[in-house]
Every structure is written in C-alpha cells, then in structure tokens.
Design a protein around this motif. Structure first.
Motif, PDB file in Angstrom:
ATOM      1  N   GLN A  17       1.670  -1.008  10.828  1.00  0.00           N
ATOM      2  CA  GLN A  17       2.164  -1.049  10.879  1.00  0.00           C
ATOM      3  C   GLN A  17       1.966  -2.204  12.136  1.00  0.00           C
ATOM      4  O   GLN A  17       2.848  -3.273  12.327  1.00  0.00           O
ATOM      5  N   ARG A  18       0.826  -1.903  12.970  1.00  0.00           N
ATOM      6  CA  ARG A  18       0.797  -3.144  14.097  1.00  0.00           C
ATOM      7  C   ARG A  18       0.133  -4.446  13.565  1.00  0.00           C
ATOM      8  O   ARG A  18       0.505  -5.136  13.843  1.00  0.00           O
ATOM      9  N   ALA A  19      -0.984  -4.168  12.189  1.00  0.00           N
ATOM     10  CA  ALA A  19      -1.154  -4.716  10.648  1.00  0.00           C
ATOM     11  C   ALA A  19       0.172  -5.603  10.535  1.00  0.00           C
ATOM     12  O   ALA A  19       0.456  -7.192   9.823  1.00  0.00           O
ATOM     13  N   GLY A  20       1.281  -5.706  10.796  1.00  0.00           N
ATOM     14  CA  GLY A  20       2.723  -6.862  10.118  1.00  0.00           C
ATOM     15  C   GLY A  20       3.322  -5.902   9.012  1.00  0.00           C
ATOM     16  O   GLY A  20       3.741  -6.382   8.537  1.00  0.00           O
ATOM     17  N   PHE A  21       2.645  -4.563   8.877  1.00  0.00           N
ATOM     18  CA  PHE A  21       3.312  -4.385   7.252  1.00  0.00           C
ATOM     19  C   PHE A  21       4.634  -4.052   7.823  1.00  0.00           C
ATOM     20  O   PHE A  21       4.671  -3.318   8.892  1.00  0.00           O
ATOM     21  N   ARG A  22       5.039  -2.807   6.677  1.00  0.00           N
ATOM     22  CA  ARG A  22       6.764  -2.495   7.289  1.00  0.00           C
ATOM     23  C   ARG A  22       7.034  -1.546   6.271  1.00  0.00           C
ATOM     24  O   ARG A  22       6.443  -1.523   5.070  1.00  0.00           O
TER      25      ARG A  22
ATOM     26  N   SER B 201      -3.419   5.737  10.123  1.00  0.00           N
ATOM     27  CA  SER B 201      -3.191   4.165   8.781  1.00  0.00           C
ATOM     28  C   SER B 201      -1.555   4.095   9.252  1.00  0.00           C
ATOM     29  O   SER B 201      -1.703   2.710   8.513  1.00  0.00           O
ATOM     30  N   LEU B 202      -1.063   4.526   8.872  1.00  0.00           N
ATOM     31  CA  LEU B 202       0.606   3.886   8.956  1.00  0.00           C
ATOM     32  C   LEU B 202       1.141   2.969  10.761  1.00  0.00           C
ATOM     33  O   LEU B 202       1.480   2.292  10.126  1.00  0.00           O
TER      34      LEU B 202
ATOM     35  N   SER C  30       1.067  -1.216   0.225  1.00  0.00           N
ATOM     36  CA  SER C  30       0.158   0.051  -0.409  1.00  0.00           C
ATOM     37  C   SER C  30       0.861   1.774  -0.175  1.00  0.00           C
ATOM     38  O   SER C  30       1.738   1.248   0.203  1.00  0.00           O
ATOM     39  N   GLY C  31       0.269   2.380  -0.547  1.00  0.00           N
ATOM     40  CA  GLY C  31       0.933   3.973  -1.002  1.00  0.00           C
ATOM     41  C   GLY C  31      -0.074   4.635   0.678  1.00  0.00           C
ATOM     42  O   GLY C  31      -0.744   5.096   0.246  1.00  0.00           O
ATOM     43  N   ILE C  32       1.076   5.456   1.027  1.00  0.00           N
ATOM     44  CA  ILE C  32      -0.247   6.146   2.721  1.00  0.00           C
ATOM     45  C   ILE C  32       0.937   6.951   2.449  1.00  0.00           C
ATOM     46  O   ILE C  32       1.875   7.606   2.320  1.00  0.00           O
ATOM     47  N   PHE C  33       0.039   8.321   2.625  1.00  0.00           N
ATOM     48  CA  PHE C  33       0.447   9.513   2.905  1.00  0.00           C
ATOM     49  C   PHE C  33       1.409  10.135   4.205  1.00  0.00           C
ATOM     50  O   PHE C  33       0.383   8.786   4.769  1.00  0.00           O
ATOM     51  N   PRO C  34       2.343  10.858   4.175  1.00  0.00           N
ATOM     52  CA  PRO C  34       2.871  10.619   5.923  1.00  0.00           C
ATOM     53  C   PRO C  34       1.383  10.946   6.727  1.00  0.00           C
ATOM     54  O   PRO C  34       1.961  10.554   7.713  1.00  0.00           O
ATOM     55  N   GLU C  35       0.823  12.120   6.575  1.00  0.00           N
ATOM     56  CA  GLU C  35       0.000  12.952   7.333  1.00  0.00           C
ATOM     57  C   GLU C  35      -0.851  11.953   7.620  1.00  0.00           C
ATOM     58  O   GLU C  35      -1.285  12.098   8.468  1.00  0.00           O
ATOM     59  N   ASN C  36      -1.026  10.892   7.082  1.00  0.00           N
ATOM     60  CA  ASN C  36      -1.906   9.558   7.706  1.00  0.00           C
ATOM     61  C   ASN C  36      -1.006   9.317   8.281  1.00  0.00           C
ATOM     62  O   ASN C  36      -1.409   7.404   8.441  1.00  0.00           O
ATOM     63  N   ARG C  37      -0.981   9.204   9.864  1.00  0.00           N
ATOM     64  CA  ARG C  37      -0.475   8.532  10.847  1.00  0.00           C
ATOM     65  C   ARG C  37      -1.403   8.039  11.298  1.00  0.00           C
ATOM     66  O   ARG C  37      -0.436   6.229  12.019  1.00  0.00           O
TER      67      ARG C  37
ATOM     68  N   GLU D 280       4.659  -2.694   3.159  1.00  0.00           N
ATOM     69  CA  GLU D 280       4.655  -4.120   2.241  1.00  0.00           C
ATOM     70  C   GLU D 280       4.628  -4.946   4.055  1.00  0.00           C
ATOM     71  O   GLU D 280       5.255  -4.277   4.794  1.00  0.00           O
ATOM     72  N   ARG D 281       3.227  -5.681   3.097  1.00  0.00           N
ATOM     73  CA  ARG D 281       3.505  -7.035   4.389  1.00  0.00           C
ATOM     74  C   ARG D 281       3.827  -8.585   3.319  1.00  0.00           C
ATOM     75  O   ARG D 281       3.223  -8.838   2.316  1.00  0.00           O
ATOM     76  N   ARG D 282       4.888  -9.459   3.597  1.00  0.00           N
ATOM     77  CA  ARG D 282       5.408 -10.774   3.198  1.00  0.00           C
ATOM     78  C   ARG D 282       5.022 -11.646   4.013  1.00  0.00           C
ATOM     79  O   ARG D 282       5.064 -11.567   5.151  1.00  0.00           O
ATOM     80  N   SER D 283       4.748 -12.341   3.950  1.00  0.00           N
ATOM     81  CA  SER D 283       3.570 -13.354   4.050  1.00  0.00           C
ATOM     82  C   SER D 283       5.223 -14.354   4.415  1.00  0.00           C
ATOM     83  O   SER D 283       5.911 -14.368   4.306  1.00  0.00           O
ATOM     84  N   PRO D 284       4.576 -14.607   5.734  1.00  0.00           N
ATOM     85  CA  PRO D 284       5.709 -15.555   6.672  1.00  0.00           C
ATOM     86  C   PRO D 284       5.761 -17.110   5.876  1.00  0.00           C
ATOM     87  O   PRO D 284       6.708 -18.148   6.166  1.00  0.00           O
ATOM     88  N   ASN D 285       4.885 -17.374   5.212  1.00  0.00           N
ATOM     89  CA  ASN D 285       5.469 -18.768   4.333  1.00  0.00           C
ATOM     90  C   ASN D 285       6.360 -18.885   3.258  1.00  0.00           C
ATOM     91  O   ASN D 285       6.164 -19.603   2.457  1.00  0.00           O
ATOM     92  N   VAL D 286       7.159 -17.362   3.201  1.00  0.00           N
ATOM     93  CA  VAL D 286       7.704 -17.526   1.330  1.00  0.00           C
ATOM     94  C   VAL D 286       8.733 -17.335   2.103  1.00  0.00           C
ATOM     95  O   VAL D 286       9.619 -16.996   2.845  1.00  0.00           O
TER      96      VAL D 286
END
Length: 166
Positions: free
Chosen positions: A132-137, A127-128, A118-125, A159-165
C-alpha cells in the motif's frame, strides 16, 4: 544499510532460492511448500522484470529479490504482470523490499505494463502495508481460495495501476 539493485541472474540462484525457501518456511508468504529448481524459477519469471538487492558495503550477498511473471499469454493481458518480493530474514525492516518494488515499478513503467498485481495472505500484514505504501490498492479478498498445510486460506488481491494508462 547501503544496498544496490541489480538484475537477478543465474549467478544469484542459490541465494535467491534460499531466501524464497525462508519465506516459504515462515508460513505466510505463499501456498508453495518448497522452492523450485533454478530452471523452473527462471522459466516462470520475465528476465527484464526481476531484480536483486545486494549489500554495497563490501558484501555481495543477496538481501532480497523481486520478480514478475506474465498472468496470461492472451494479448488483452499483455500489460498485466504478477509479482513476488522476498527479503532475507536478517534484512527485513530496512527498506530492501521498497527499493525492490521501486525497481520493478520502474522497469514495468518503461515497458508499458499497466498493471502489477499480487495475492497476499491477510496474516502477512507487513507485506500488505508495504504494498500500500508503494501505491498498490486492495481490490478484494478471495476467501478460502486454497488449502495450505491443511488450513483453508484467504488471499488479499492487490494491484498497482500505471498512472500512464487512460
């Protein structure tokens, strides 16, 4: 708040598009300036990876939605999707978005998708932080990538990478 997660269908179209428009009107959710018609929205989203959160307390109203789109039709990117998540302004801060992201992660894991981005505006704290709590970096920032209402905006890529990869 008691909520249920269900597949996003045409029956939810009006509420989903109204929530999308509310996010657009807020100014920090997307470069879009108007929600599309349902046909265009549905055509761009993968049916097996789109969900709504609805109230369970006798209310069938849509509280939020999440949907994924393919990033490319090239076979090398078959396991990569881009997503959006939007929550009704009155339902924000109540765990709706996290529940929606969990449903999306579950469906993509089951389908063998290895990256959600996903792409998120930096002002949308908010959502960021949620992502990150959901495992995205955070993987980087695209500086001044697009002009939005006359202002050049940055976009933080996550991005969130699957741990199965492997």
């Amino acid at each position: 708040m008691s909520i249920a997660i269900a597949p996003l269908t045409e029956a939810h179209a009006d509420e989903v598009l109204a929530i999308y428009q509310a996010g657009i009107d807020g100014g920090d959710a997307t470069f879009e300036t108007a929600a599309p018609r349902w046909e265009a929205f549905a055509a761009g989203k993968l049916p097996e990876h789109r969900f709504v959160a609805v109230g369970k307390d006798g209310e069938a109203e849509v509280l939020g939605w999440v949907a994924a789109s393919a990033v490319s039709d090239r076979c090398a990117y078959a396991g990569v999707v881009e997503h959006s998540v939007y929550v009704h302004p009155a339902a924000r801060g109540q765990g709706v978005a996290m529940r929606l992201l969990a449903a999306l992660i579950g469906s993509t894991e089951a389908a063998g998708i290895w990256t959600i981005q996903s792409g998120i505006f930096p002002e949308n704290r908010a959502s960021l932080a949620l992502h990150q709590r959901a495992g995205f970096r955070v993987i980087g920032t695209r500086e001044r990538i697009g002009c939005h209402h006359g202002i050049w905006r940055d976009v933080v890529l996550l991005e969130r990478r699957s741990p199965n990869v492997g």
